[in-house]
Write a protein that holds these residues in place. Structure first.
Motif, mmCIF file in Angstrom:
data_model
loop_
_atom_site.group_PDB
_atom_site.id
_atom_site.type_symbol
_atom_site.label_atom_id
_atom_site.label_comp_id
_atom_site.label_asym_id
_atom_site.label_seq_id
_atom_site.Cartn_x
_atom_site.Cartn_y
_atom_site.Cartn_z
ATOM 1 N N THR A 36 -33.971 -64.118 51.139
ATOM 2 C CA THR A 36 -34.174 -63.018 51.084
ATOM 3 C C THR A 36 -33.016 -61.980 50.643
ATOM 4 O O THR A 36 -32.910 -61.164 49.763
ATOM 5 C CB THR A 36 -34.686 -62.608 52.416
ATOM 6 N N ASN A 37 -31.941 -62.270 51.119
ATOM 7 C CA ASN A 37 -30.751 -61.501 50.785
ATOM 8 C C ASN A 37 -30.185 -62.157 49.596
ATOM 9 O O ASN A 37 -29.440 -61.140 48.755
ATOM 10 C CB ASN A 37 -29.588 -61.910 51.871
ATOM 11 N N SER A 58 -33.448 -54.948 51.219
ATOM 12 C CA SER A 58 -32.922 -55.474 52.460
ATOM 13 C C SER A 58 -33.530 -56.762 52.920
ATOM 14 O O SER A 58 -34.636 -56.937 52.511
ATOM 15 C CB SER A 58 -32.803 -54.539 53.494
ATOM 16 N N GLU A 59 -33.041 -57.359 54.212
ATOM 17 C CA GLU A 59 -33.541 -58.571 54.652
ATOM 18 C C GLU A 59 -34.908 -58.261 55.240
ATOM 19 O O GLU A 59 -35.814 -59.208 55.449
ATOM 20 C CB GLU A 59 -32.751 -59.492 55.541
ATOM 21 N N ASN A 60 -35.243 -56.925 55.500
ATOM 22 C CA ASN A 60 -36.446 -56.351 56.301
ATOM 23 C C ASN A 60 -37.215 -55.778 55.221
ATOM 24 O O ASN A 60 -38.222 -55.137 55.616
ATOM 25 C CB ASN A 60 -36.108 -55.464 57.329
ATOM 26 N N GLY A 61 -37.013 -55.695 53.935
ATOM 27 C CA GLY A 61 -37.678 -55.385 52.896
ATOM 28 C C GLY A 61 -36.983 -54.146 52.223
ATOM 29 O O GLY A 61 -36.129 -53.695 52.835
ATOM 30 N N PRO A 62 -37.687 -53.520 51.256
ATOM 31 C CA PRO A 62 -37.097 -52.347 50.338
ATOM 32 C C PRO A 62 -36.837 -51.188 51.404
ATOM 33 O O PRO A 62 -37.744 -50.952 52.414
ATOM 34 C CB PRO A 62 -38.032 -52.154 49.390
ATOM 35 N N ILE A 63 -35.839 -50.443 51.162
ATOM 36 C CA ILE A 63 -35.346 -49.418 52.030
ATOM 37 C C ILE A 63 -34.672 -48.341 50.919
ATOM 38 O O ILE A 63 -33.760 -48.557 50.127
ATOM 39 C CB ILE A 63 -34.474 -49.844 53.097
ATOM 40 N N ILE A 147 -30.211 -53.391 58.159
ATOM 41 C CA ILE A 147 -29.776 -54.440 59.311
ATOM 42 C C ILE A 147 -29.481 -55.910 58.439
ATOM 43 O O ILE A 147 -30.010 -56.378 57.653
ATOM 44 C CB ILE A 147 -31.163 -54.657 60.101
ATOM 45 N N TYR A 148 -28.515 -56.199 59.075
ATOM 46 C CA TYR A 148 -27.960 -57.767 58.531
ATOM 47 C C TYR A 148 -27.985 -58.786 59.664
ATOM 48 O O TYR A 148 -27.799 -58.342 60.833
ATOM 49 C CB TYR A 148 -26.712 -57.730 58.129
ATOM 50 N N THR A 149 -28.620 -59.904 59.595
ATOM 51 C CA THR A 149 -28.632 -60.895 60.502
ATOM 52 C C THR A 149 -27.321 -61.890 60.089
ATOM 53 O O THR A 149 -27.073 -62.264 59.168
ATOM 54 C CB THR A 149 -29.677 -61.689 60.430
#
Length: 321
Positions: A36-37, A58-63, A147-149
């Motif tokens: 994803t990233n 982003s890893e959680n989707g577009p922002i 948000i980054y994991t």
């Protein structure tokens, strides 16, 4: 993300797994990057809108984020932002207390996810956080929140990703390519000096324990093992490579000692083992093959820290008897 001091790593296990990790990181600091990233980078610069924003994948989707953020609160990866000249107004306490960054951040506030109101008062236009942190929903109501994991991107890919956020991807990529070339060249010099089969251990201590590190827990481990391709002792490889670090009892420390030792020294903690005959009789110690680094300045894997450690390792290894 900061790879925290070991006692705090053990206390906050959500971060272990690297550091620094730094936690601290965090476990497999640099080995895997999320698909994803990785793909997020290709389009993250997206077309600028009339309101001065871009779509960041982003890893959680577009922002939607500012095309050129001016008031950034970074609760993670702040050193990476500093390295690219990002405009910070708030950082975590670990970054502020790191001697490599304190002066650079003298006009920046120390903040925490525990106090969203404090962050709100800074009027940020962008917030960068870790997925393990608290109050993410509240923070996202204050400003666009990325948000980054930890561990989804390796230490080099993470710098490029921060470059995308700051509209400085080309600059970040250029540094990665240049640093990789220089670090590998230094690695070849070191191997020519110490021998291609020589082993290197990275140790750290607190008041009670010693730790040996794998190849992705800051303290220069990514640089030594991944980039320079120096050899890790078999025992360290066996026990620390996977989890990132391994706690040692005093009697087995010599088993994990390589021909050369990088000793991460916590200036606020003294360990009596360093005065023992067991430590002093380790061949690397007896032969003067120990390079000392400051734990507080070595718990990240951002460009500023890596450049700092590259010089220490180059001077240290090449000047040894």
């Amino acid at each position: 993300m900061k790879k925290l001091f070991i006692p705090l790593i053990l206390a906050f296990t959500v971060l272990a797994g690297a550091c620094g990790n730094e936690t601290a990181q965090q476990n497999s600091a640099a080995n895997n990057s999320s698909e994803t990233n990785q793909t997020s980078g290709n389009d993250s610069a997206g077309a600028e809108t009339a309101s001065g924003t871009v779509t960041y994948q982003s890893e959680n989707g577009p922002i939607e984020i500012p095309a050129n953020p001016k008031r950034i609160v970074a609760l993670t990866y702040a050193p990476n932002v500093v390295a690219l000249g990002g405009s910070l107004v708030g950082v975590d306490t670990w970054t502020m207390n790191n001697p490599l960054f304190t002066e650079k951040l003298k006009d920046v506030a120390v903040v925490s996810e525990d106090n969203p109101e404090q962050i709100f008062a800074l009027e940020p236009d962008l917030i960068i956080v870790g997925s393990h942190m608290k109050n993410l929903d509240k923070l996202s109501e204050i400003a666009p929140t990325i948000i980054y994991t930890w561990g989804k991107l390796d230490y080099l890919a993470q710098q490029v990703e921060i470059g995308k956020v700051l509209n400085k991807e080309a600059e970040a990529q250029a540094w990665v390519e240049d640093f990789t070339k220089r670090a590998k060249a230094v690695g070849e010099e070191i191997k020519a000096k110490i021998g291609k089969d020589a082993t290197v251990s990275v140790f750290e201590y607190d008041t009670k324990n010693f730790y040996v590190f794998g190849d992705n827990w800051a303290r220069g481990t990514e640089l030594l093992y991944q980039m320079m391709e120096l050899n890790m002792p078999e025992k360290a490889k066996q026990d620390a490579l996977g989890p990132g670090y391994y706690t040692l009892s005093n009697e087995i420390i010599p088993e994990y000692a390589g021909d050369y030792i990088v000793l991460s020294q916590n200036k606020e903690a003294q360990n009596e083992f360093l005065q023992s005959n067991t430590w002093k009789n380790i061949p690397a110690v007896k032969n003067g093959h120990v390079i000392e680094i400051d734990t507080a300045a070595s718990t990240y894997s951002d460009p500023i820290t890596l450049e700092y450690l590259l010089e220490i390792f180059k001077d240290g290894f090449l000047s040894m008897p």
